[in-house]
Design an enzyme around this catalytic site. Sequence first.
Site, PDB file in Angstrom:
ATOM      1  N   HIS A   1      20.112 -35.852 -10.506  1.00 12.35           N
ATOM      2  CA  HIS A   1      19.401 -36.359  -9.332  1.00 12.35           C
ATOM      3  C   HIS A   1      17.906 -36.112  -9.435  1.00 12.35           C
ATOM      4  O   HIS A   1      17.205 -36.183  -8.429  1.00 12.35           O
ATOM      5  CB  HIS A   1      19.991 -35.730  -8.062  1.00 12.35           C
ATOM      6  CG  HIS A   1      21.445 -36.056  -7.909  1.00 12.35           C
ATOM      7  ND1 HIS A   1      21.889 -37.297  -7.516  1.00 12.35           N
ATOM      8  CD2 HIS A   1      22.553 -35.316  -8.169  1.00 12.35           C
ATOM      9  CE1 HIS A   1      23.216 -37.294  -7.514  1.00 12.35           C
ATOM     10  NE2 HIS A   1      23.643 -36.106  -7.915  1.00 12.35           N
TER      11      HIS A   1
ATOM     12  N   GLU B   1       8.962 -13.538 -12.451  1.00 10.48           N
ATOM     13  CA  GLU B   1       8.134 -12.477 -11.868  1.00 10.48           C
ATOM     14  C   GLU B   1       7.590 -11.489 -12.889  1.00 10.48           C
ATOM     15  O   GLU B   1       6.525 -10.924 -12.686  1.00 10.48           O
ATOM     16  CB  GLU B   1       8.850 -11.754 -10.725  1.00 10.48           C
ATOM     17  CG  GLU B   1       9.987 -10.861 -11.135  1.00 10.48           C
ATOM     18  CD  GLU B   1      10.582 -10.102  -9.949  1.00 10.48           C
ATOM     19  OE1 GLU B   1       9.851  -9.756  -9.024  1.00 10.48           O
ATOM     20  OE2 GLU B   1      11.808  -9.854  -9.977  1.00 10.48           O
TER      21      GLU B   1
ATOM     22  N   CYS C   1       0.821  -1.207   0.000  1.00  6.61           N
ATOM     23  CA  CYS C   1       0.000   0.000   0.000  1.00  6.61           C
ATOM     24  C   CYS C   1       0.857   1.260   0.000  1.00  6.61           C
ATOM     25  O   CYS C   1       1.955   1.273   0.560  1.00  6.61           O
ATOM     26  CB  CYS C   1      -0.881   0.028   1.237  1.00  6.61           C
ATOM     27  SG  CYS C   1      -1.845  -1.466   1.438  1.00  6.61           S
TER      28      CYS C   1
ATOM     29  N   GLU D   1      18.660 -16.108  -9.339  1.00  6.02           N
ATOM     30  CA  GLU D   1      18.261 -14.718  -9.606  1.00  6.02           C
ATOM     31  C   GLU D   1      17.722 -14.580 -11.041  1.00  6.02           C
ATOM     32  O   GLU D   1      16.710 -13.911 -11.265  1.00  6.02           O
ATOM     33  CB  GLU D   1      19.446 -13.775  -9.361  1.00  6.02           C
ATOM     34  CG  GLU D   1      19.223 -12.323  -9.735  1.00  6.02           C
ATOM     35  CD  GLU D   1      18.008 -11.667  -9.060  1.00  6.02           C
ATOM     36  OE1 GLU D   1      17.424 -12.257  -8.153  1.00  6.02           O
ATOM     37  OE2 GLU D   1      17.633 -10.564  -9.507  1.00  6.02           O
TER      38      GLU D   1
ATOM     39  N   ARG E   1       4.726   0.640  -6.127  1.00  8.99           N
ATOM     40  CA  ARG E   1       4.777  -0.213  -4.945  1.00  8.99           C
ATOM     41  C   ARG E   1       3.878  -1.434  -5.082  1.00  8.99           C
ATOM     42  O   ARG E   1       4.016  -2.397  -4.334  1.00  8.99           O
ATOM     43  CB  ARG E   1       4.353   0.588  -3.700  1.00  8.99           C
ATOM     44  CG  ARG E   1       5.285   1.720  -3.368  1.00  8.99           C
ATOM     45  CD  ARG E   1       4.708   2.626  -2.318  1.00  8.99           C
ATOM     46  NE  ARG E   1       4.615   2.013  -1.022  1.00  8.99           N
ATOM     47  CZ  ARG E   1       5.597   1.954  -0.129  1.00  8.99           C
ATOM     48  NH1 ARG E   1       6.758   2.505  -0.421  1.00  8.99           N
ATOM     49  NH2 ARG E   1       5.435   1.366   1.023  1.00  8.99           N
TER      50      ARG E   1
ATOM     51  N   GLY F   1      -0.185  -1.480   6.204  1.00 14.39           N
ATOM     52  CA  GLY F   1       0.263  -2.407   7.251  1.00 14.39           C
ATOM     53  C   GLY F   1      -0.851  -3.369   7.610  1.00 14.39           C
ATOM     54  O   GLY F   1      -1.798  -3.561   6.836  1.00 14.39           O
TER      55      GLY F   1
ATOM     56  N   LYS G   1      13.899 -13.418 -11.907  1.00 20.27           N
ATOM     57  CA  LYS G   1      13.636 -12.258 -12.767  1.00 20.27           C
ATOM     58  C   LYS G   1      12.653 -12.642 -13.861  1.00 20.27           C
ATOM     59  O   LYS G   1      11.695 -11.949 -14.130  1.00 20.27           O
ATOM     60  CB  LYS G   1      14.974 -11.803 -13.386  1.00 20.27           C
ATOM     61  CG  LYS G   1      15.176 -10.358 -13.540  1.00 20.27           C
ATOM     62  CD  LYS G   1      15.479  -9.547 -12.307  1.00 20.27           C
ATOM     63  CE  LYS G   1      14.730  -9.872 -11.106  1.00 20.27           C
ATOM     64  NZ  LYS G   1      15.134  -9.296  -9.879  1.00 20.27           N
TER      65      LYS G   1
HETATM   66  O1  M6R Z   1      13.333  -4.177  -0.721  1.00 14.54           O
HETATM   67  P1  M6R Z   1      13.956  -5.514  -0.572  1.00 14.54           P
HETATM   68  O2  M6R Z   1      15.266  -5.638  -1.251  1.00 14.54           O
HETATM   69  O3  M6R Z   1      14.027  -5.964   0.861  1.00 14.54           O
HETATM   70  O4  M6R Z   1      12.957  -6.511  -1.308  1.00 14.54           O
HETATM   71  C1  M6R Z   1      13.165  -7.897  -1.278  1.00 14.54           C
HETATM   72  C2  M6R Z   1      12.301  -8.595  -2.295  1.00 14.54           C
HETATM   73  O5  M6R Z   1      10.940  -8.338  -2.036  1.00 14.54           O
HETATM   74  C3  M6R Z   1      12.626  -8.159  -3.730  1.00 14.54           C
HETATM   75  O6  M6R Z   1      13.964  -8.374  -4.046  1.00 14.54           O
HETATM   76  C4  M6R Z   1      11.737  -8.935  -4.726  1.00 14.54           C
HETATM   77  O7  M6R Z   1      12.065 -10.278  -4.724  1.00 14.54           O
HETATM   78  C5  M6R Z   1      11.883  -8.357  -6.140  1.00 14.54           C
HETATM   79  N1  M6R Z   1      10.596  -8.266  -6.766  1.00 14.54           N
HETATM   80  C6  M6R Z   1      12.733  -9.187  -7.012  1.00 14.54           C
HETATM   81  O8  M6R Z   1      12.904  -8.640  -8.279  1.00 14.54           O
END
Ligand code: M6R
Length: 608
Positions: free
Chosen positions: A504, A488, A2, A481, A27, A100, A485
């Site tokens: 395995h 997501e 939020c 990673e 966000r 929150g 990427k």
């Molecule tokens: O703000 P932060 O680095 O703590 O965030 C951690 C994860 O939420 C963030 O890296 C998330 O996995 C990303 N979407 C990855 O690209």
Amino acid sequence: MCGIVGYVGTNKAVPYLIEGLSKLEYRGYDSAGIAVNIGGAVKVIKAKGRLSNLERIVDMDMDTVLGIGHTRWATHGAPSDVNAHPHTNSNETIAVIHNGIIENYMEIKDWLINDKKCVFKSETDTEVIAHLIDYYYDGDLMSAVRKAADRMEGAYAIGVIAKDEPDRLVAVRKDSPLIVGLGVNENFIASDIPALLKYTRDILLIENDEFVDLSKDKVTIYNSLGQEQKREIYKVTWDIDAAEKEGFEHFTLKEIFEQPKGVRETLFRRLNAEDDLAMEGIRLTADELKNINKIYIVACGTAYHAGLVGRRAIEAFAKIPVECDVASEFRYRDPFIDERTLFIAVSQSGETLDTLQSLREAKRKGARVLSIVNVVGSSVARESDDLFYTWAGPEIGVASTKAFTTQLIAFYLIAMHFGRMNGKLTEEEFKTTITEMKTLPEKVTEVLAKSEEIQKLAAKQFNNEKVFFMGRGVDSDLAMEASLKLKEISYINSFAIPAGELKHGTIALIEDETFVVALATQDRLYDKMLSNIKEVKARGAHVFAIAKEGHLQIDKTADEVFYIPNTSDALAPLLAIIPMQLFAYYVSTLRGNDVDKPRNLAKSVTVE
Ligand code: M6R
């Protein structure tokens, strides 16, 4: 998660609220709304879906100088008009926005319904706040908010307005981000700086358990005991352009292309004229380091993957045992921590709740806390003993890109700093590595210059529903990673596997035309990777390899090869991830996805 904004001033409030919310879209959210005080009444307008839905039904010209706005990422109750914020009490005299979770909301709600006969409209935890404030309200909004906060457990940043106080905005913060912007004859609240940057660079960072009373010409901060708090003004130095797309189609692409700058800034700000390290934020002394017998690196998502690479760097350069854990698991596994433990938190936002709670748990058990953070003044930064700020600049795209590469720089420097302090890294090794690191910004630029190769690859593969990433050594961390990427932002099923683990189980999934990305940047493990590539090729896989320049025989083994500039094994991940970030980006756009704001995801995960 939020986003909240609020305005009190002399201008019409709605354009400020909508503009602020648009800057918080990154966000992640699924509905949006505003509440204003107009003609002595509270008016709420909200809509499910994108901010544009709200804009369609809102009158920008409304005659109001006080308002709050919210983008909601659903936790309690589905995304809908009725669950969208702001929420009000039964008589609609109080309006509340909240980022929150109120953990004891059920208990409060039962009491409000059964004893106070309140009528609830939504399924949200937030609505109890409006009713609770109303219950305590006797003409002084601040006093009512304080009493309500006393009864609430959980994490929150809250903004409140009341019908009977047309020039007062009250806000409170506990474990969710909240800042105040100072203007001339106007003041603001927001979750994050980009929402305010168009109007002011003068920011007050609000601490936990603080209450803020805002009118057009005064801002007063109180602690939980009601004592007035002094706060220095934090001047935002980065340019508004840093939070704009600047001609790029998406923030994600812009941020991928900003990596030479981010890497350069993060590195060179820590080097003095003699190329020696200047690690100001890290106060840990050589004697204190001697006492450390174990390091935990804890983070989420991409920051966790940076931690995995960092673990190898610290073990290689400083020879200290390191464990790396995802924060949501670390919190609940009762890890063995004492005053000989160094806890390293990694977070772009510095507000990820699991990371923050893990940090607190580690501190409670006596650990010293060092953080690698991008957002200045964030919760993780403020609660740490030692601090390394990355200089990535604001990262808006949900997919973390430049934060990752700057986090790697942070780890390399911290690892070498420790190695020199404890005598495990020779001066010669240090100098060689620093010299090599200084070439990285240029090498990142070279990789980006070949983005067309990746664009072509994406054009061939974007319809594939399954992709495997494999590697050995640090490349197995990087595979995770690369896979995150892709999944997501493209929504493709992607899997990461240490190449040695193939036999395995996972090799059972390889069939004709399965797309496999082989990360083969580690000299030490190169021949083994060639064997793994042959194994999947023998089962029909189409293999795209990433290797260092000079590793020529791989072009006879893999179907396609992308060469990164030559560098040491330790530093190779910083270059090898870039083609994979580009791949995820191009695939996502070809599939017509919302790259910067992928479905179901939030940039800053401030709930568990
Ligand atoms: O703000 P932060 O680095 O703590 O965030 C951690 C994860 O939420 C963030 O890296 C998330 O996995 C990303 N979407 C990855 O690209």
